[in-house]
Design a protein around this motif. Sequence first.
Motif, PDB file in Angstrom:
ATOM      1  N   THR A 175      11.893   0.310  -4.265  1.00 32.42           N
ATOM      2  CA  THR A 175      10.753   1.198  -4.425  1.00 32.42           C
ATOM      3  C   THR A 175      11.234   2.601  -4.771  1.00 32.42           C
ATOM      4  O   THR A 175      12.436   2.828  -4.933  1.00 32.42           O
ATOM      5  CB  THR A 175       9.885   1.208  -3.141  1.00 32.42           C
ATOM      6  N   THR A 176      10.307   3.553  -4.904  1.00 26.05           N
ATOM      7  CA  THR A 176      10.655   4.904  -5.331  1.00 26.05           C
ATOM      8  C   THR A 176       9.949   5.925  -4.443  1.00 26.05           C
ATOM      9  O   THR A 176       9.109   5.588  -3.609  1.00 26.05           O
ATOM     10  CB  THR A 176      10.221   5.148  -6.791  1.00 26.05           C
ATOM     11  N   ARG A 177      10.269   7.197  -4.664  1.00 21.52           N
ATOM     12  CA  ARG A 177       9.643   8.267  -3.893  1.00 21.52           C
ATOM     13  C   ARG A 177       8.133   8.309  -4.081  1.00 21.52           C
ATOM     14  O   ARG A 177       7.406   8.744  -3.191  1.00 21.52           O
ATOM     15  CB  ARG A 177      10.228   9.623  -4.297  1.00 21.52           C
ATOM     16  N   ARG A 178       7.645   7.867  -5.222  1.00 23.24           N
ATOM     17  CA  ARG A 178       6.205   7.912  -5.488  1.00 23.24           C
ATOM     18  C   ARG A 178       5.418   7.045  -4.513  1.00 23.24           C
ATOM     19  O   ARG A 178       4.228   7.267  -4.307  1.00 23.24           O
ATOM     20  CB  ARG A 178       5.925   7.443  -6.919  1.00 23.24           C
ATOM     21  N   LYS A 179       6.071   6.083  -3.883  1.00 21.77           N
ATOM     22  CA  LYS A 179       5.396   5.179  -2.952  1.00 21.77           C
ATOM     23  C   LYS A 179       5.382   5.709  -1.519  1.00 21.77           C
ATOM     24  O   LYS A 179       4.760   5.116  -0.646  1.00 21.77           O
ATOM     25  CB  LYS A 179       6.059   3.805  -2.986  1.00 21.77           C
ATOM     26  N   ILE A 180       6.084   6.826  -1.270  1.00 18.99           N
ATOM     27  CA  ILE A 180       6.141   7.361   0.098  1.00 18.99           C
ATOM     28  C   ILE A 180       4.786   7.970   0.462  1.00 18.99           C
ATOM     29  O   ILE A 180       4.290   8.875  -0.202  1.00 18.99           O
ATOM     30  CB  ILE A 180       7.235   8.436   0.231  1.00 18.99           C
TER      31      ILE A 180
ATOM     32  N   MET B  24      20.402   9.742   1.561  1.00 16.63           N
ATOM     33  CA  MET B  24      20.231   8.456   2.236  1.00 16.63           C
ATOM     34  C   MET B  24      18.859   7.864   1.955  1.00 16.63           C
ATOM     35  O   MET B  24      18.720   6.653   1.753  1.00 16.63           O
ATOM     36  CB  MET B  24      20.455   8.635   3.738  1.00 16.63           C
ATOM     37  N   VAL B  25      17.827   8.702   1.928  1.00 17.22           N
ATOM     38  CA  VAL B  25      16.476   8.209   1.622  1.00 17.22           C
ATOM     39  C   VAL B  25      16.439   7.595   0.233  1.00 17.22           C
ATOM     40  O   VAL B  25      15.916   6.491   0.041  1.00 17.22           O
ATOM     41  CB  VAL B  25      15.439   9.342   1.744  1.00 17.22           C
ATOM     42  N   ASP B  26      17.010   8.274  -0.749  1.00 18.01           N
ATOM     43  CA  ASP B  26      17.007   7.744  -2.114  1.00 18.01           C
ATOM     44  C   ASP B  26      17.756   6.415  -2.192  1.00 18.01           C
ATOM     45  O   ASP B  26      17.316   5.481  -2.875  1.00 18.01           O
ATOM     46  CB  ASP B  26      17.637   8.757  -3.071  1.00 18.01           C
ATOM     47  N   GLY B  27      18.880   6.314  -1.492  1.00 14.60           N
ATOM     48  CA  GLY B  27      19.635   5.065  -1.502  1.00 14.60           C
ATOM     49  C   GLY B  27      18.864   3.919  -0.871  1.00 14.60           C
ATOM     50  O   GLY B  27      18.869   2.789  -1.389  1.00 14.60           O
ATOM     51  N   LEU B  28      18.164   4.189   0.230  1.00 14.55           N
ATOM     52  CA  LEU B  28      17.409   3.137   0.900  1.00 14.55           C
ATOM     53  C   LEU B  28      16.164   2.746   0.119  1.00 14.55           C
ATOM     54  O   LEU B  28      15.771   1.574   0.110  1.00 14.55           O
ATOM     55  CB  LEU B  28      17.022   3.597   2.306  1.00 14.55           C
ATOM     56  N   LEU B  29      15.521   3.714  -0.531  1.00 11.34           N
ATOM     57  CA  LEU B  29      14.382   3.378  -1.381  1.00 11.34           C
ATOM     58  C   LEU B  29      14.808   2.435  -2.502  1.00 11.34           C
ATOM     59  O   LEU B  29      14.110   1.462  -2.815  1.00 11.34           O
ATOM     60  CB  LEU B  29      13.765   4.648  -1.967  1.00 11.34           C
ATOM     61  N   ALA B  30      15.957   2.725  -3.101  1.00 18.92           N
ATOM     62  CA  ALA B  30      16.467   1.855  -4.161  1.00 18.92           C
ATOM     63  C   ALA B  30      16.776   0.462  -3.609  1.00 18.92           C
ATOM     64  O   ALA B  30      16.463  -0.555  -4.241  1.00 18.92           O
ATOM     65  CB  ALA B  30      17.720   2.471  -4.787  1.00 18.92           C
ATOM     66  N   ALA B  31      17.372   0.406  -2.416  1.00 18.56           N
ATOM     67  CA  ALA B  31      17.696  -0.892  -1.813  1.00 18.56           C
ATOM     68  C   ALA B  31      16.433  -1.683  -1.498  1.00 18.56           C
ATOM     69  O   ALA B  31      16.436  -2.917  -1.544  1.00 18.56           O
ATOM     70  CB  ALA B  31      18.510  -0.674  -0.538  1.00 18.56           C
TER      71      ALA B  31
ATOM     72  N   ALA C 126       6.556  14.594   0.003  1.00 17.21           N
ATOM     73  CA  ALA C 126       5.641  13.799   0.812  1.00 17.21           C
ATOM     74  C   ALA C 126       5.376  14.534   2.125  1.00 17.21           C
ATOM     75  O   ALA C 126       6.192  15.347   2.557  1.00 17.21           O
ATOM     76  CB  ALA C 126       6.231  12.417   1.094  1.00 17.21           C
ATOM     77  N   PRO C 127       4.250  14.245   2.779  1.00 13.04           N
ATOM     78  CA  PRO C 127       3.975  14.889   4.070  1.00 13.04           C
ATOM     79  C   PRO C 127       4.974  14.439   5.130  1.00 13.04           C
ATOM     80  O   PRO C 127       5.350  13.267   5.189  1.00 13.04           O
ATOM     81  CB  PRO C 127       2.553  14.427   4.411  1.00 13.04           C
TER      82      PRO C 127
ATOM     83  N   ALA D  25       0.810  -1.216   0.000  1.00 17.25           N
ATOM     84  CA  ALA D  25       0.000   0.000   0.000  1.00 17.25           C
ATOM     85  C   ALA D  25       0.844   1.266   0.000  1.00 17.25           C
ATOM     86  O   ALA D  25       0.317   2.356  -0.182  1.00 17.25           O
ATOM     87  CB  ALA D  25      -0.939   0.003   1.200  1.00 17.25           C
ATOM     88  N   GLY D  26       2.129   1.153   0.203  1.00 14.16           N
ATOM     89  CA  GLY D  26       3.017   2.305   0.236  1.00 14.16           C
ATOM     90  C   GLY D  26       4.119   2.104   1.249  1.00 14.16           C
ATOM     91  O   GLY D  26       4.186   1.062   1.912  1.00 14.16           O
ATOM     92  N   VAL D  27       4.989   3.085   1.386  1.00 14.89           N
ATOM     93  CA  VAL D  27       6.080   3.001   2.352  1.00 14.89           C
ATOM     94  C   VAL D  27       6.103   4.277   3.188  1.00 14.89           C
ATOM     95  O   VAL D  27       5.586   5.326   2.792  1.00 14.89           O
ATOM     96  CB  VAL D  27       7.461   2.813   1.675  1.00 14.89           C
ATOM     97  N   VAL D  28       6.692   4.155   4.367  1.00 16.34           N
ATOM     98  CA  VAL D  28       6.938   5.316   5.223  1.00 16.34           C
ATOM     99  C   VAL D  28       8.448   5.410   5.448  1.00 16.34           C
ATOM    100  O   VAL D  28       9.172   4.422   5.359  1.00 16.34           O
ATOM    101  CB  VAL D  28       6.198   5.219   6.567  1.00 16.34           C
TER     102      VAL D  28
END
Length: 398
Positions: free
Chosen positions: A136-141, A126-133, A183-184, A78-81
């Motif tokens: 997933t992508t920023r669109r899922k945040i 760091m957020v971008d690196g962890l999303l890639a790991a 993202a919020p 459903a998404g990521v935080v």
Amino acid sequence: MQTPGSQSSLHRANLERVVRAVRGAGALTQAEIARTTGLSAATVSNIVRELRELGTIDVRDTSAGGRRARSVSLSSDAGVVVGVDFGHSHLRVAVGNLAHQVLAEESEPFDVDSAADAGFELAERMVDGLLAAAGTTRRKIIGVGLGVPGPIDSERSVIDATALLPGWHGTNPREELSRRLGAPVYVDNDANLGALGELVWGSGRGCADLAYVKVASGVGAGLVINGQIYRGPGGSAGEIGHITLDESGPVCRCGNRGCLETFAASRYVLPLLAATHGPGLTMAGVVRAAREGDAGCRRVLADIAHHVGSGVAQLCNVLGPSRVVIGDELADAGDLVLEPMRAAVRRYTIPSAARQLSLVAGALGGRAEVLGALALALREMGDGVLIGSASGRRDEQG
């Protein structure tokens, strides 16, 4: 269009009530959802079926009390935080899903006294690196929890304590990180997030009233009352590091004399061991040496524990929590710290408050704050957002 009191608005409210219960707990059986929400078992069964079809929740077979049951959690798709924790000497970031699972996590050294922009730039990378790991992508945040090591105005989300975070004065961390990540963002101080992390994942589970005490470069407490973080009108509740122990004591960074922090925080106590243990000593090093039998380190930890226990006693006399959780590196010392701290609490706390109090070590160590940041994002996001985004995905697939 839904109107107040209509069947459709009542149905929507029940959907959100179930989502809120599951989101707060991580996973619940259908029977537990019924008890938590006050809805009937039949209503819960129908709502769970609908939310499962929407893709908002996952349901799996489990057991409860020796009987077969169905465990309900928010969908991992459903998404990521995102959780971002600025410590005094580090930046820790984690990515998790809505089922309370940590997908990726990383920590890097960072001096929080540096300019705020440098911290935000590092956090973004760091957020971008962890999303890639995590694949997933920023669109899922869906939401971001952010922790900072100092008081923050909970209404304006502006840091204005120049003596504590001079490089961040006037900064609005929520707006800045939200602008960067799209993202919020929900922001709180590190002690509050440590309390929330231990409440959801650690030594505070099942406890509605607790205090989380963090002793590092500073001393602070996160307060939980009736299962909710208590921040106070200006967001500075829990600053026990600035309780006065000695009016003629050392000058504190806040401008007062003899604050608890000047007797317990690492920036003040580590120099006491410099002559015998050399430069570069850390609190983690003191704890390790004390556990190995070093007499000097054991004495310093015992003194810290006594002073912190005195501050905790004052907190307990006022609020009377049922549990106090000692977090961060100090918790790794175990009974070397907990026993003298308990002795001080017994000495200075009124008997009625002491009798119902348990004082324990945190279970999460240095991860408590970043996990609390994830929990903050999970708690603060709107339930309607989860239902609406799931409905939108179903429409796209249809």
